[in-house]
Motif scaffolding. Structure first.
Motif, mmCIF file in Angstrom:
data_model
loop_
_atom_site.group_PDB
_atom_site.id
_atom_site.type_symbol
_atom_site.label_atom_id
_atom_site.label_comp_id
_atom_site.label_asym_id
_atom_site.label_seq_id
_atom_site.Cartn_x
_atom_site.Cartn_y
_atom_site.Cartn_z
ATOM 1 N N GLN A 202 4.853 14.189 1.955
ATOM 2 C CA GLN A 202 3.949 13.116 1.553
ATOM 3 C C GLN A 202 3.562 13.281 0.093
ATOM 4 O O GLN A 202 3.562 12.326 -0.682
ATOM 5 C CB GLN A 202 2.715 13.155 2.466
ATOM 6 N N TRP B 207 4.185 10.790 -3.163
ATOM 7 C CA TRP B 207 3.149 10.306 -4.092
ATOM 8 C C TRP B 207 3.555 10.600 -5.525
ATOM 9 O O TRP B 207 3.410 9.770 -6.417
ATOM 10 C CB TRP B 207 1.803 10.996 -3.798
ATOM 11 N N GLN C 118 -7.334 9.356 -9.193
ATOM 12 C CA GLN C 118 -7.695 9.580 -7.798
ATOM 13 C C GLN C 118 -8.324 8.289 -7.273
ATOM 14 O O GLN C 118 -9.241 7.756 -7.889
ATOM 15 C CB GLN C 118 -8.675 10.763 -7.698
ATOM 16 N N PRO C 119 -7.810 7.759 -6.167
ATOM 17 C CA PRO C 119 -8.464 6.596 -5.583
ATOM 18 C C PRO C 119 -9.825 6.985 -5.017
ATOM 19 O O PRO C 119 -9.973 8.072 -4.461
ATOM 20 C CB PRO C 119 -7.512 6.155 -4.472
ATOM 21 N N GLY D 202 -12.649 4.830 -2.826
ATOM 22 C CA GLY D 202 -13.024 3.535 -2.271
ATOM 23 C C GLY D 202 -12.097 2.469 -2.829
ATOM 24 O O GLY D 202 -10.882 2.634 -2.828
ATOM 25 N N TRP E 64 -13.023 13.709 -0.608
ATOM 26 C CA TRP E 64 -13.030 12.657 0.411
ATOM 27 C C TRP E 64 -14.369 12.558 1.105
ATOM 28 O O TRP E 64 -14.788 11.477 1.531
ATOM 29 C CB TRP E 64 -11.897 12.839 1.421
ATOM 30 N N GLU F 265 -16.472 10.338 -0.963
ATOM 31 C CA GLU F 265 -16.005 8.964 -0.788
ATOM 32 C C GLU F 265 -16.529 8.400 0.539
ATOM 33 O O GLU F 265 -17.011 7.270 0.594
ATOM 34 C CB GLU F 265 -14.475 8.943 -0.799
ATOM 35 N N SER G 76 -4.906 13.295 3.362
ATOM 36 C CA SER G 76 -5.812 12.163 3.581
ATOM 37 C C SER G 76 -5.494 11.456 4.888
ATOM 38 O O SER G 76 -5.877 10.306 5.084
ATOM 39 C CB SER G 76 -5.690 11.195 2.406
ATOM 40 N N GLU H 69 -1.584 6.693 2.075
ATOM 41 C CA GLU H 69 -2.379 6.569 0.856
ATOM 42 C C GLU H 69 -3.012 7.892 0.474
ATOM 43 O O GLU H 69 -3.242 8.748 1.322
ATOM 44 C CB GLU H 69 -3.489 5.531 1.067
ATOM 45 N N ARG H 70 -3.338 8.022 -0.802
ATOM 46 C CA ARG H 70 -3.977 9.258 -1.245
ATOM 47 C C ARG H 70 -5.454 9.277 -0.914
ATOM 48 O O ARG H 70 -6.087 10.323 -0.991
ATOM 49 C CB ARG H 70 -3.780 9.423 -2.746
ATOM 50 N N SER H 71 -6.006 8.133 -0.595
ATOM 51 C CA SER H 71 -7.424 8.106 -0.277
ATOM 52 C C SER H 71 -7.613 7.889 1.220
ATOM 53 O O SER H 71 -6.996 7.023 1.818
ATOM 54 C CB SER H 71 -8.105 6.990 -1.069
ATOM 55 N N GLN H 72 -8.468 8.736 1.790
ATOM 56 C CA GLN H 72 -8.747 8.617 3.213
ATOM 57 C C GLN H 72 -9.335 7.259 3.552
ATOM 58 O O GLN H 72 -9.017 6.663 4.577
ATOM 59 C CB GLN H 72 -9.755 9.693 3.573
ATOM 60 N N HIS H 73 -10.177 6.795 2.634
ATOM 61 C CA HIS H 73 -10.821 5.500 2.835
ATOM 62 C C HIS H 73 -9.771 4.396 2.985
ATOM 63 O O HIS H 73 -9.869 3.532 3.847
ATOM 64 C CB HIS H 73 -11.717 5.237 1.630
ATOM 65 N N ARG H 74 -8.728 4.424 2.155
ATOM 66 C CA ARG H 74 -7.698 3.381 2.222
ATOM 67 C C ARG H 74 -6.822 3.540 3.446
ATOM 68 O O ARG H 74 -6.383 2.545 4.028
ATOM 69 C CB ARG H 74 -6.837 3.430 0.962
#
Lengths: 295, 396
Positions: free
Chosen positions: A35, A39, A70-71, A73, A88, A91, B275, B293-298
């Motif tokens: 993964q 990315w 970094q994403p 939200g 996280w 977030e 994530s 996705e790299r963000s858990q939220h997404r």
């Protein structure tokens, strides 16, 4: 560093010769490593850059510093060495909180202060989703402030009510935005006690992330109780353990107008301590916001 | 809204094509059932009332606008139909009364009939109840069935076909998730999101088991294998903020969200890139894992989007099932049949088993350029079935 058997290293090298480098930071989990590679491939086009990124990962450089973003939200934030990478957990609680914040505040009616902003993740996420709020932020580190300003531009909020200043809140709290009173104060202070730093942090964090954003114990919670409680109607502070939660809750227990609580994260760790005035001067219903926030 | 309705017109033409194909030589006039005509009359009246309301300066909200657009297309096609029927009747009269004009009249009728039948079919289709998710974007889930790594390769081929199809129509698409097999030649699971409103309507017949017959790349002795891949087509429901009849919000006790459960203190102590999120919906037993996705939220947001889509589709199927049971008769169905289509490479042939449509152009279909032929045939078949059903229901 977990020991990874040469047999596994060889088998993943057959899939992609760069995978073995990523395997160590993923503690031997092959699908995580794949993964991560996808990315890296997505963000970096050039083969040399991808190879270099994998080599850096082998040296435990955080992926976020390598990809420079970094994403968080709805936002894509820039991250840079010298500033803490948004976690996280942050977030999670931040997005939960935003979902509960009143949507229809009159222009400039809701004032938020974000302390120890770092990359500005919390402040910008709030400012982005609640555009009529006034959001102010503070950080001690000049690097963080520079990054925060870049992030304000990155997410397109330069023409809105977002302010940031560089200041040491442990020394000059009373001088920061001294004329303002706030509806909400958010903070993700350093909360790792120095005697636990070596023992509890992972190598990557210890090597590459700024100690300034990590190491402290109760200073910031004391600072909250002393300087900020009189100037706000509610607060949310991230915490590292139960002791810090208790410290804040005990500090407010004599004060009957304040209600306090703890929010756990998805990993069942205490993650936030929050408090609010049950009968605030403003018309905002904090009970409603924080009732559902804690669950 | 209006353009959408006109968009539907495209496949009605194909319906007519298909019908003409069935009754190839002798074109006859097939009048619409009288009950259908009376239903159309009802719409005419309704439209007139709406127009009256308009002329009196009544309020004109979105709901009324939609209704107005819908009604006017029906009424337009009805009046066209009526006009052509009258023309046809006049010609018939001439045929009987004036033998001198017989030849000319016959030629006119021959020219008119295909048009007339086409108009009739198009009117019939407009009178059919529309699919509840007809204007939704779609989510396609693909998984290999029997056939080992060849099935995984075929799943990849199917995925490419749908991507090509989306590209061909200039539709926006993105891969929500894709898990490749160990050797990287095929997929274990792929979820494709096609962000075009109405794409669900086009692709809904793709759901089911697709069968491939060919000599696999993995085969060393040159034998033909048969493998399968399953496709699930889901309507993409709107985002959380939109409100719609199918929108749902979940109670906290219905949902369980699992994230990486790490030991240690978490927070600032570690900086994980893991994530992955797993979403469990207890009432339906649906479990969705998402780690793209790299963000858990997404990841969470994506998982919820898929959950909503699956629930909406499940609900629709249950509703259809109920309606079918209520009729107590065996209707041939266009969904849930196990094997829907065969891709036979040696014969360069694609056969859809539900409507019996066969096309000899595998390459064109896999490129996405001629998939429309198959889809249109299926569409025609389905609306024919529906029309029959409607007539049966009305005469019963």
């Amino acid at each position: 560093m977990p020991r990874i058997s040469p047999r596994i290293l060889k088998s993943v090298a057959n899939i992609d010769r760069r995978l073995p480098y990523l395997l160590f930071e993923c503690s031997g989990n092959i699908s995580d490593a794949k993964q991560e590679l996808s990315w890296i491939k997505n963000e970096l086009q050039d083969a040399n850059l991808i190879n270099r990124a994998c080599w850096l990962r082998y040296n435990r450089v955080p992926l976020q510093y390598i990809l420079k973003t970094q994403p968080f939200g709805p936002l894509d934030l820039l991250v840079r060495p010298g500033v803490l990478i948004p976690r996280w957990e942050t977030e999670e609680w931040c997005m939960d909180l935003i979902a509960k914040l009143p949507e229809k505040a009159r222009q400039g009616q809701f004032k938020v202060l974000d302390l120890c902003s770092g990359s500005g993740c919390i402040a910008l996420a709030i400012a982005h989703t609640r555009t009529e709020y006034i959001v102010k932020s503070v950080d001690l580190s000049p690097k963080a402030i520079a990054l925060l300003k870049d992030n304000v531009r990155k997410v397109g909020l330069q023409n809105t009510n977002v302010q940031c200043i560089q200041a040491d809140i442990l020394r000059h709290s009373e001088h920061i935005y001294s004329k303002d009173k706030f509806n909400l104060i958010t903070c993700n202070p350093p909360y790792i006690p120095s005697n636990n730093f070596v023992k509890e942090c992972t190598t990557s964090v210890k090597l590459y992330e700024p100690r300034l954003a990590l190491v402290a114990d109760l200073e910031f919670y004391d600072n909250l109780l002393q300087y900020w409680i009189p100037r706000t109607e509610s607060f949310v502070y991230e915490v590292g353990d139960m002791k810090q939660c208790q410290h804040v809750i005990n500090g407010l227990s004599h004060n009957t107008s304040w209600k306090t609580g703890i929010k756990y994260d998805s990993n069942d760790k205490p993650r936030c301590v929050y408090g609010y005035l049950a009968n605030p001067e403003s018309t905002i219903d904090y009970v409603k916001i924080f009732d559902s926030f804690s669950t | 809204m209006i353009s959408k309705l006109f968009g539907r017109g495209k496949f009605f033409r194909n319906v007519a094509l298909q019908v003409r194909f069935n009754s190839s030589e002798a074109v006859e006039f097939r009048p619409l059932h009288s009950s259908l005509i009376s239903r159309a009359e009802l719409y005419v009246n309704e439209l007139r009332e709406l127009e009256d309301l308009l002329s009196q300066g009544g309020s004109f909200d979105l709901e009324k606008q939609k209704n107005f657009a819908k009604l006017s297309t029906i009424v337009d096609s009805y009046s066209k139909y009526r006009e052509e029927v009258n023309q046809y009747k006049e010609l018939q009269e001439i045929l009987e009364l004036d033998p001198s004009l017989r030849e000319e009249a016959e030629a006119d009728i021959a020219a008119l009939l295909p048009d007339l039948n086409k108009t009739g079919d198009s009117l019939l289709n407009k009178l059919l109840p529309p699919h509840p998710f007809a204007d939704k974007p779609s989510i396609l889930e693909l998984r290999p069935g029997v056939g080992g790594s060849e099935a995984m390769i075929f799943t990849q081929d199917l995925l490419n076909m749908y991507i090509n199809y989306a590209n061909y129509h200039k539709w926006k698409w993105n891969l929500i998730s894709k898990t490749e097999n160990a050797s990287g030649s095929g997929v274990l699971e792929a979820i494709l999101n096609i962000d075009e409103p109405g794409s669900y309507d086009k692709l809904k017949f793709e759901a089911g088991v697709h069968r491939v017959q060919r000599v696999p790349a993995t085969e060393s002795k040159g034998r033909t294998h048969t493998s399968t891949a399953a496709v699930i087509v889901l309507p993409k429901m709107g985002e959380e903020s939109e409100s719609d009849a199918y929108e749902r919000t979940f109670k906290p006790d219905e949902i369980r969200i699992d994230v990486m459960r790490a030991s240690g203190k978490g927070g600032q102590h570690v900086n994980t890139t893991d994530s992955a999120v797993r979403l469990t919906h207890y009432p339906s037993g649906i479990v969705i894992s998402m780690q793209e996705e790299r963000s858990q939220h997404r990841n969470k947001a994506k998982a919820f989007a898929i959950l909503r889509a699956r629930l909406a589709e499940k609900e629709r199927l249950e509703k259809e099932e109920k309606e079918r049971n209520a009729r107590k008769d065996q209707v041939s169905t266009t969904d849930r049949s196990d094997k829907i289509r065969t891709y036979n490479y040696p014969q360069n042939r694609i056969t859809d088993h539900r409507c019996g449509f066969t096309l000899y152009d595998i390459e064109g279909v896999m490129k996405g350029e001629r998939l429309d032929d198959v889809i249109d045939a299926m569409d025609a078949f389905s609306s024919e079935q529906k029309a029959k059903q409607l007539l049966q229901d009305m005469s019963a």
